[in-house]
Design a protein around this motif. Structure first.
Motif, mmCIF file in Angstrom:
data_model
loop_
_atom_site.group_PDB
_atom_site.id
_atom_site.type_symbol
_atom_site.label_atom_id
_atom_site.label_comp_id
_atom_site.label_asym_id
_atom_site.label_seq_id
_atom_site.Cartn_x
_atom_site.Cartn_y
_atom_site.Cartn_z
ATOM 1 N N GLU A 24 -3.277 4.450 6.476
ATOM 2 C CA GLU A 24 -3.922 5.674 6.960
ATOM 3 C C GLU A 24 -3.345 6.090 8.316
ATOM 4 O O GLU A 24 -3.225 7.279 8.622
ATOM 5 C CB GLU A 24 -5.443 5.480 7.081
ATOM 6 C CG GLU A 24 -6.166 5.224 5.760
ATOM 7 C CD GLU A 24 -6.212 6.427 4.825
ATOM 8 O OE1 GLU A 24 -5.965 7.559 5.285
ATOM 9 O OE2 GLU A 24 -6.476 6.216 3.620
ATOM 10 N N MET A 78 -12.463 -8.604 5.518
ATOM 11 C CA MET A 78 -13.506 -8.128 4.610
ATOM 12 C C MET A 78 -14.570 -9.179 4.314
ATOM 13 O O MET A 78 -15.599 -8.865 3.702
ATOM 14 C CB MET A 78 -12.881 -7.643 3.300
ATOM 15 C CG MET A 78 -12.078 -6.370 3.518
ATOM 16 S SD MET A 78 -11.109 -5.920 2.105
ATOM 17 C CE MET A 78 -12.362 -5.149 1.101
ATOM 18 N N TYR A 122 -8.195 -5.472 11.081
ATOM 19 C CA TYR A 122 -7.943 -4.986 9.719
ATOM 20 C C TYR A 122 -7.186 -6.064 8.952
ATOM 21 O O TYR A 122 -6.845 -7.115 9.500
ATOM 22 C CB TYR A 122 -7.189 -3.645 9.732
ATOM 23 C CG TYR A 122 -5.701 -3.751 9.966
ATOM 24 C CD1 TYR A 122 -5.185 -3.908 11.235
ATOM 25 C CD2 TYR A 122 -4.805 -3.712 8.889
ATOM 26 C CE1 TYR A 122 -3.816 -4.021 11.443
ATOM 27 C CE2 TYR A 122 -3.447 -3.819 9.087
ATOM 28 C CZ TYR A 122 -2.956 -3.975 10.360
ATOM 29 O OH TYR A 122 -1.606 -4.099 10.551
ATOM 30 N N ASP A 167 -12.111 1.126 8.735
ATOM 31 C CA ASP A 167 -13.011 1.559 7.657
ATOM 32 C C ASP A 167 -12.648 0.930 6.325
ATOM 33 O O ASP A 167 -13.474 0.353 5.650
ATOM 34 C CB ASP A 167 -12.956 3.091 7.490
ATOM 35 C CG ASP A 167 -13.423 3.783 8.749
ATOM 36 O OD1 ASP A 167 -14.255 3.174 9.462
ATOM 37 O OD2 ASP A 167 -12.962 4.900 9.041
ATOM 38 N N ASN A 168 -11.402 1.081 5.931
ATOM 39 C CA ASN A 168 -10.931 0.351 4.767
ATOM 40 C C ASN A 168 -9.861 -0.605 5.265
ATOM 41 O O ASN A 168 -8.723 -0.209 5.499
ATOM 42 C CB ASN A 168 -10.378 1.301 3.707
ATOM 43 C CG ASN A 168 -10.046 0.536 2.444
ATOM 44 O OD1 ASN A 168 -9.855 -0.693 2.484
ATOM 45 N ND2 ASN A 168 -9.989 1.216 1.327
ATOM 46 N N LYS A 195 0.880 -1.155 0.000
ATOM 47 C CA LYS A 195 0.000 0.000 0.000
ATOM 48 C C LYS A 195 0.921 1.209 0.000
ATOM 49 O O LYS A 195 1.735 1.360 0.911
ATOM 50 C CB LYS A 195 -0.903 -0.004 1.242
ATOM 51 C CG LYS A 195 -2.100 -0.938 1.156
ATOM 52 C CD LYS A 195 -1.801 -2.427 1.097
ATOM 53 C CE LYS A 195 -1.306 -2.991 2.422
ATOM 54 N NZ LYS A 195 -1.140 -4.488 2.341
ATOM 55 N N THR A 209 -6.189 -0.645 3.770
ATOM 56 C CA THR A 209 -5.301 0.519 3.897
ATOM 57 C C THR A 209 -5.349 1.145 5.298
ATOM 58 O O THR A 209 -4.853 2.248 5.498
ATOM 59 C CB THR A 209 -5.668 1.586 2.850
ATOM 60 O OG1 THR A 209 -7.055 1.911 2.986
ATOM 61 C CG2 THR A 209 -5.411 1.104 1.442
ATOM 62 N N TYR A 210 -5.917 0.429 6.253
ATOM 63 C CA TYR A 210 -6.078 0.984 7.608
ATOM 64 C C TYR A 210 -4.730 1.360 8.238
ATOM 65 O O TYR A 210 -4.597 2.429 8.835
ATOM 66 C CB TYR A 210 -6.816 -0.029 8.485
ATOM 67 C CG TYR A 210 -7.240 0.519 9.823
ATOM 68 C CD1 TYR A 210 -8.270 1.454 9.912
ATOM 69 C CD2 TYR A 210 -6.619 0.108 10.998
ATOM 70 C CE1 TYR A 210 -8.674 1.958 11.138
ATOM 71 C CE2 TYR A 210 -7.017 0.604 12.232
ATOM 72 C CZ TYR A 210 -8.051 1.534 12.291
ATOM 73 O OH TYR A 210 -8.435 2.032 13.508
ATOM 74 N N GLU A 218 -4.259 9.690 -1.780
ATOM 75 C CA GLU A 218 -4.823 8.373 -1.457
ATOM 76 C C GLU A 218 -3.812 7.282 -1.798
ATOM 77 O O GLU A 218 -3.035 7.428 -2.736
ATOM 78 C CB GLU A 218 -6.109 8.153 -2.267
ATOM 79 C CG GLU A 218 -7.242 9.105 -1.894
ATOM 80 C CD GLU A 218 -7.595 9.033 -0.410
ATOM 81 O OE1 GLU A 218 -7.841 7.922 0.075
ATOM 82 O OE2 GLU A 218 -7.590 10.086 0.260
#
Ligand code: ZN
Ligand code: ZN
Lengths: 153, 394
Positions: free
Chosen positions: B359, B323, B318, B351-352, B17, B355-356, B24
Motif C-alpha cells: 500500500e 497478526m 507490519y 491496517d493490513n 504481494k 500488504t502494508y 487491490e
C-alpha cells in the motif's frame, strides 16, 4: 525380562555424560533445524521430469516482445552464488558497518529462561548426562527413554 | 512521461504481494510446491489452490535466509505472476516498483537490475526496501518526523529507524527469528509430544496462524495452562484437515472422550503462546539474541538523541507475525516499560499487516517526485548497472 534388560542399558547410559563440546554441537544442530525448508525428500524425485519449464501465456495480446525469453535454467547458471559466498563477498565489498552482519542484534540483557524439554512448562532441573531441562520425574523418565543420550550429536 | 498506473511487487521470501496501483493486491506464495497426492505437476505460486490434498507438501523457495538465491525458481514464479494466470503486465508501458531485502548483496542487486531491464524489458524501475514503502505509508498518513518500522516476516524480524524519511542505517537491527522459525519449532514440539508432523510445514503453518497468540503475562499463562480442570482457559484442540470434508483445520474446545467426534486433532496448550514468545525471547530456543521490544530500544538508542522522542512516538509494526492476537499490546507494554518515563510511546500495527508495504508503494507512485526515484531503460542502457546501484538506497 525385557524391562530388566532395558533397565541395565539405562544404567550403562547413565554413566556416560555428554561433554561440553557435544552439548554445544547438539544445541547448534537444533538451531540449524529451525532454518530448514523441508524435512523430507522431494516427493517427485523419482520421477523423470521433463526439464522444460512450464509455459505461461504471455501477458500481451499481441506478441510485442522482440526477443526470445531466456529460460529459468539460464538464470540459475548466470547468477550462481551460494548464501555463504555472498556473505563473504559482502565482507570485502562493504567491510565497514552497517552491513548484513553488523545489523544482527546482540544477546538479550534478560536472564535465560528454562523449559522442560518434554512438556514445555518452566523447569527447575537439569539432566546430568546431557544437560537438557526437565520439570518432574515423569518428564525425566520420558526424556531418558526417548532422547537424552539416544540422540547422536 | 507519466503513466496512470504502476505495477507493485513486494517480493517477500514467503509470499509476493502484487498488483497495479489502481487495484487491490494479490498475495501469491513465492514458491513452487510439490504434493504427494499430485504427481503429474508442481504447483507454482497460487496454483496451490488447485491442489486437492496439501499434506506432505514439498517447498522449493527462491529465497534462502531472506535473500534471493535460487534464480531458476524465482524466474519460474515471476513468469507465473506476470502471466494471464495471475496478474498480467506489460513493463514497457507500466513502471515497476519491486522490493528487496535490507542490505541486499551487491551481486543480487545487479542481477535484479539486469533481469528487469533485459529479460522483462522494463521502461521505469524502482528497486526499494519494503520497509521504505511501509515508512512512506505511515509518514504520509501521520505526517510525523521520525518512524521506527518493525517488519516481522518469514525469514527475519527487522527494526529500521527513519529520520525525516531517510533510513538511519546505523540503527538497523535484525533478529534471526521469523515465521519460518516459529513454524519449524511448532512442528518439532508437536512431533515429539503428539504426532509426527515434520513433513507438514504447510498444515502446521496454518495451525500456528489459527491457534497462537502473544501472551501478555507469560508466567501467568503458563500457570493457567498447567491446570487440569475447566479453569484452564487456554487448552484447545485443533482439528486437522482431512482433505475430504475439511480443507482447512480449525481450533475448537476440548470435548469429553465420550463425545469424540472421530476427527484427528492436535492438543494445543502451552504451544499456543510459547511459539510466538520466541519473537520476544529468542533465547527460549537457544538463539542468543534480543527480542523485539529490547531490539527496538537498542535501535532507538543508537539514533541521534534529538530524534528519540519522535521515534518512540511512531513505532509501526507490519508483516505476517504481527497478526498474532496480542502482538501490538505486548510490544507496547514492553517498550513502555523500557523507555524513560518522560517519553510518550506509541505503537501501531499496519491496517493490513501483510500488504502494508505494498500500500505504501501505491502511495509512493502518487508522489510528485516518483519518476526521479526510478531508473529508466535509457539511463540503464547509457550508464549501466552502476547508476542503479547509486540511485537505489538498498
Ligand atoms: Zn515436563
Ligand atoms: Zn538427558
Amino acid at each position: 525380562m525385557a524391562s530388566r534388560e532395558s533397565g541395565r542399558v539405562k544404567d550403562a547410559e547413565k554413566r556416560r555424560v555428554l561433554d561440553d563440546a557435544a552439548r554445544k554441537r547438539r544445541a547448534r544442530k537444533a538451531i540449524e533445524a529451525l532454518e530448514l525448508d523441508n524435512f523430507h525428500e522431494d516427493p517427485h524425485a523419482d520421477l523423470v521430469m521433463s526439464k522444460k519449464v512450464p509455459k505461461f501465456a504471455d501477458s500481451n495480446e499481441k506478441p510485442t516482445r522482440k526477443k526470445k525469453a531466456k529460460s529459468a535454467e539460464y538464470y540459475k547458471m548466470r547468477f550462481r552464488k551460494t548464501f555463504a559466498q555472498l556473505v563473504e563477498e559482502d565482507a570485502s565489498f562493504r567491510p565497514e558497518p552497517p552491513n548484513y552482519l553488523s545489523a544482527q542484534v546482540p544477546p538479550s540483557k534478560f536472564p535465560d529462561r528454562h523449559f522442560c524439554a518434554v512438556c514445555g512448562f518452566p523447569s527447575n532441573y537439569t539432566c546430568i548426562p546431557c544437560g537438557a531441562r526437565y520439570c518432574c520425574v515423569r518428564c525425566l523418565g520420558t526424556h531418558l527413554d526417548t532422547r537424552c543420550l539416544k540422540w547422536t550429536a | 512521461m507519466s503513466e496512470t498506473s504502476c505495477y507493485i511487487l513486494d517480493n517477500g521470501a514467503y509470499t509476493a504481494k502484487v498488483g497495479f496501483s489502481t487495484s487491490e493486491p494479490k498475495v501469491v506464495p513465492n514458491c513452487i510446491m510439490k504434493a504427494k497426492s499430485e504427481r503429474r505437476r508442481p504447483f507454482i505460486g497460487s496454483q496451490i489452490e488447485e491442489c486437492r490434498d496439501a499434506s506432505g507438501l514439498f517447498y522449493i523457495l527462491p529465497f534462502q535466509k531472506g535473500f534471493l538465491i535460487n534464480w531458476d525458481t524465482q524466474k519460474t514464479v515471476w513468469d507465473f505472476i506476470f502471466s494471464k494466470e495471475c496478474c498480467p503486465v506489460n513493463f514497457s508501458e507500466t513502471p515497476l516498483i519491486i522490493t528487496e531485502p535490507l542490505f541486499n548483496f551487491s551481486s543480487i542487486q545487479e542481477a535484479m537490475t539486469e533481469i528487469f531491464f533485459e529479460e522483462y524489458e522494463c521502461q521505469s524501475l524502482l528497486r526499494i526496501n519494503a520497509t521504505d514503502l511501509a515508512e512512506y505509508n505511515y509518514r504520509k498518513t501521520n505526517n510525523n518526523e521520525c518512524t521506527v518500522v518493525v517488519d516481522s516476516g518469514y525469514s527475519y524480524t527487522y527494526i529500521v529507524p527513519y529520520v525525516k524519511g531517510k533510513k538511519y542505517k546505523d540503527g538497523i537491527r535484525r533478529i534471526d527469528v521469523g515465521g519460518k522459525v516459529l513454524t519449524n519449532h511448532l512442528k518439532e514440539i508437536i512431533s515429539y509430544r503428539q504426532l509426527n508432523v515434520m513433513e507438514e510445514s504447510y498444515v502446521i503453518n496454518q495451525v500456528k496462524e489459527d491457534s497462537c497468540f502473544v501472551s501478555q503475562d507469560f508466567m501467568k499463562d503458563m500457570e493457567i495452562a498447567r491446570k487440569k480442570d475447566s479453569s484452564n482457559t487456554i487448552v484447545k484442540d485443533y482439528v486437522l484437515p482431512d482433505y475430504t470434508t475439511i480443507r482447512r483445520g480449525y481450533l475448537r474446545d476440548v470435548v469429553r472422550p465420550d463425545e469424540d467426534l472421530e476427527q484427528q486433532t492436535l492438543r494445543m496448550n502451552n504451544e499456543r503462546f510459547s511459539i510466538p514468545e520466541l519473537l520476544f525471547r529468542p533465547s527460549d530456543v537457544g538463539i542468543p539474541q534480543m527480542g523485539i521490544p529490547e531490539a527496538i530500544m537498542h535501535s532507538i538508542n543508537s539514533c541521534p538523541e534529538e530524534n528519540r522522542e519522535s521515534l518512540l512516538e511512531n513505532i509501526v509494526l507490519y508483516g505476517g507475525n504481527t497478526m498474532f492476537p496480542g502482538f501490538r499490546d505486548r510490544v507496547y507494554m514492553e517498550v513502555r516499560a523500557l523507555a524513560l518515563d518522560h517519553y510518550d510511546v506509541n505503537v501501531s500495527r499496519g491496517d493490513n499487516p501483510v500488504t502494508y508495504a505494498w500500500e505504501g508503494g501505491k502511495m509512493m507512485f502518487r508522489d510528485p517526485d516518483f519518476y526521479s526515484f526510478c531508473v529508466t531503460r535509457e539511463e540503464y542502457e547509457e550508464e549501466g548497472k552502476a547508476l542503479a546501484y547509486e540511485r537505489f538506497d538498498i
